[in-house]
Design a protein around this motif. Structure first.
Motif, short mmCIF file in Angstrom:
data_model
loop_
_atom_site.label_atom_id
_atom_site.label_comp_id
_atom_site.label_asym_id
_atom_site.label_seq_id
_atom_site.Cartn_x
_atom_site.Cartn_y
_atom_site.Cartn_z
N VAL A 280 37.49 68.54 34.20
CA VAL A 280 37.87 67.31 34.90
C VAL A 280 39.31 67.41 35.40
O VAL A 280 39.62 67.01 36.53
CB VAL A 280 37.69 66.10 33.98
CG1 VAL A 280 38.21 64.83 34.65
CG2 VAL A 280 36.23 65.92 33.60
N VAL A 281 40.20 67.95 34.57
CA VAL A 281 41.62 68.07 34.95
C VAL A 281 41.77 68.91 36.21
O VAL A 281 42.55 68.57 37.11
CB VAL A 281 42.44 68.67 33.78
CG1 VAL A 281 43.84 69.06 34.26
CG2 VAL A 281 42.54 67.67 32.64
N ILE A 282 41.03 70.01 36.30
CA ILE A 282 41.17 70.89 37.46
C ILE A 282 40.68 70.20 38.72
O ILE A 282 41.20 70.45 39.83
CB ILE A 282 40.42 72.22 37.22
CG1 ILE A 282 41.01 73.34 38.08
CG2 ILE A 282 38.94 72.07 37.47
CD1 ILE A 282 42.36 73.81 37.65
N VAL A 283 39.70 69.31 38.61
CA VAL A 283 39.25 68.54 39.78
C VAL A 283 40.33 67.55 40.21
O VAL A 283 40.65 67.44 41.40
CB VAL A 283 37.94 67.80 39.46
CG1 VAL A 283 37.59 66.81 40.57
CG2 VAL A 283 36.80 68.79 39.27
N VAL A 284 40.90 66.84 39.24
CA VAL A 284 41.91 65.83 39.56
C VAL A 284 43.16 66.47 40.15
O VAL A 284 43.73 65.99 41.13
CB VAL A 284 42.25 65.01 38.30
CG1 VAL A 284 43.39 64.04 38.59
CG2 VAL A 284 41.02 64.24 37.82
#
Length: 349
Positions: A53-57
């Protein structure tokens, strides 16, 4: 009186055979010498999901700050430098920082693989889910490089996001599987409810896919240079996206109503209730950003909400069955137990 000097613990000898075994199959070497606690395996799987999720954000932050070409080439940041330079300014730092986070994601996925491989008894299905994440990360890293090399072509950007969504799906399944056994799954609801949930999943996939088209046709191109956009009317695509969102909300509310009506188990009911609240929050953010000319902060928050929504859609789907330990006997249902409201809808309890 003299104090006794502390002594170091004995360091185990590592033989040449041990070193060769570690080189041949490092995962098996670690698994033979370490058995993680089940909570460690669950936390490792959760860490991989959080990093997905962090890499998407952070990827969204790269686009929304106009830093998509902060590093104008790939795999190096420039033709002459592997890292960003001071002349490239803040955009270079943001883009290169997102590239570095890929290594953190790889480390999280690697930790999940090691923990799953070392768990006793060995669960091949769990390890395969970890490796599936690894290969999706590798494929998406290459695709991310292609995105830069083709100057942020909107179709490649959309594919980049969709592959990240697939990574989140695999990570969510692995996280769920760490809390289950390996016995055959037993449905907790009937066929009618399962078909309703699969319809909701399909609508959610379509919603996310159209969301990437909204992004590709919208004003946030990802860089201050002249970046081509998808040749579609942004207003029309946004309205289609909103219609799909209402379809997902309606299906979720219908599922919640049906689960309440048939007195379904708490697991599916709770996950559906949580998803409904997430969808309402996500919809509110979507409408506010639409009527306020797409401020970057709200667009980024909407991307985060998309990830959370997708995770909970999958959690609803996975909550429809239970998987006890493979050695656990099936529970005996008392003969005097009253049947469910509708056997075809409620399913086995």
């Amino acid at each position: 009186m003299h104090k006794r000097r502390p002594t170091m613990g004995r360091v185990p000898n590592v033989t040449r055979a041990d070193a060769q075994a570690a080189l041949r199959n490092p995962l098996a070497f670690i698994a033979a010498r370490w058995t993680p606690d089940p909570r460690t395996v669950r936390r490792a799987a959760l860490a991989a999901l959080v990093m997905a999720v962090v890499i998407v954000v952070t990827g969204g932050a790269v686009r929304l700050t106009g830093s998509g070409l902060g590093c104008p080439t790939w795999p190096k940041c420039t033709d002459d430098s592997l890292t960003t330079t001071s002349e490239m300014g803040l955009h270079g730092v943001i883009e290169f920082g997102n590239r570095l986070l890929t290594y953190v994601l790889c480390a999280a996925v690697g930790w999940a693989i090691i923990a799953a491989r070392s768990e006793k008894p060995y669960r091949r299905s769990l390890t395969r889910l970890g490796w599936a994440q690894f290969w999706v990360v590798m494929g998406n890293a290459i695709l991310g490089g292609i995105v830069v090399l083709v100057g942020l072509n909107p179709y490649t950007v959309a594919a980049h996001f969709l592959l990240s969504t697939a990574l989140i799906a695999v990570a969510t399944v692995m996280w769920q599987r760490t809390r289950e056994g390996d016995a055959e799954p037993r449905p907790l609801v009937g066929k009618a409810v399962q078909q309703l949930v699969w319809s909701m999943v399909a609508a959610s996939v379509l919603l996310i896919a159209v969301g990437t088209v909204v992004t590709g046709a919208g004003p946030h191109a990802g860089d201050s240079s002249d970046v081509p956009r998808m040749p579609l009317d942004w207003e029309t695509v946004s309205k289609l996206h909103a219609v799909l969102a209402w379809i997902v909300v309606t299906l979720t509310f219908a599922l919640w109503f049906v689960l309440k009506a048939v007195d379904a188990p708490e697991g599916p009911l709770a996950r559906t209730r949580e998803l409904f609240l997430i969808l309402l929050a996500q919809g509110a953010i979507g409408y506010v950003q639409y009527f306020t000319d797409l401020p970057e902060v709200l667009v980024g928050l909407h991307m985060f909400g998309s990830c959370v929504m997708w995770i909970w859609v999958l959690r609803v789907l996975l909550s429809l069955r239970e998987r006890p330990a493979a050695t656990a006997p099936d529970p005996v249902v008392p003969a005097a137990q009253e049947p469910a409201t509708s056997a075809s809808i409620a399913g086995p309890r």
